[in-house]
Design an enzyme around this catalytic site. Sequence first.
Site, mmCIF file in Angstrom:
data_model
loop_
_atom_site.group_PDB
_atom_site.id
_atom_site.type_symbol
_atom_site.label_atom_id
_atom_site.label_comp_id
_atom_site.label_asym_id
_atom_site.label_seq_id
_atom_site.Cartn_x
_atom_site.Cartn_y
_atom_site.Cartn_z
ATOM 1 N N TYR A 271 0.834 -1.206 0.000
ATOM 2 C CA TYR A 271 0.000 0.000 0.000
ATOM 3 C C TYR A 271 0.868 1.255 0.000
ATOM 4 O O TYR A 271 0.647 2.186 -0.783
ATOM 5 C CB TYR A 271 -0.914 -0.013 1.221
ATOM 6 C CG TYR A 271 -1.854 1.171 1.296
ATOM 7 C CD1 TYR A 271 -3.002 1.213 0.509
ATOM 8 C CD2 TYR A 271 -1.604 2.235 2.146
ATOM 9 C CE1 TYR A 271 -3.875 2.297 0.567
ATOM 10 C CE2 TYR A 271 -2.464 3.320 2.214
ATOM 11 C CZ TYR A 271 -3.596 3.344 1.424
ATOM 12 O OH TYR A 271 -4.450 4.424 1.485
ATOM 13 N N SER B 169 2.481 1.768 -3.371
ATOM 14 C CA SER B 169 1.538 2.205 -4.401
ATOM 15 C C SER B 169 1.184 3.676 -4.242
ATOM 16 O O SER B 169 1.048 4.409 -5.233
ATOM 17 C CB SER B 169 0.276 1.343 -4.369
ATOM 18 O OG SER B 169 -0.477 1.559 -3.183
#
Length: 245
Positions: free
Chosen positions: A141, A144
């Site tokens: 996460y 990204s």
Amino acid sequence: MKRFEGKVALVTGGRSGIGLATARRLRDEGARVFTAQRGEDQEFEAIAIDFAAPAGAGRAVEDVVNQSGRLDVLVNNAGMMQEALVEDMSLADWERTIAVNLTTPFMLIKAAMPHLRSAGGTIVNVGSIEGLGSNPKHAAYCTSKAGIHGLTRAVAIDHSGEGVRCNAVAPGWIDTDINVDFIQKLPDPKGFRQKVGKIHPVGRTGKPEEVASLIAWLASPESSFVTGQVWTIDGGRMAMLSLPQ
């Protein structure tokens, strides 16, 4: 006159949380709003898309333009999170997070660019304070969202001279349905709220509508000299140094 009168906006993940608040804000200010996600949307015109399959992004943009004749605002909001240490995360899970959170926004921008260039449009990407720091077990996460911040700057550099601005917001803890449900299921929701409030100088967590206000401003002509920026909206959390408890 409303800021988005006569404009068309596409908001991904527009059925809940920040996406829903943003879609409502843009609609209330005059925009024709399409949302994109799996399944139907009872409130807005909806485009079906599987964010884990980025190849479908081009069709989503095509559907919006075919139905409305234009595209002025793209809000890349949809995302996902998986918790795992690097050594425990499978390659498939890593690739899914990157596909949903980074590759699909890239593909949507790629498909939307000719239409945004024609309209003098704007892009707002929803990043995260985890693109600036990280919580435990959030390797995919965090990566990204850092990528989204970098993509924002790159697109701004390449296309702002063509009349297409690109910015990002980096929210902190926001009271989305998922976060509220998480807190309510804890043994001591009130105590947790007090603790999480203390890590924010403003003394509380944020609301989706507050993020939507910032997104709307970045998408509007009022921010016409702003591009390539990542706007942190976290109640001061990232600005405050931690102290022993």
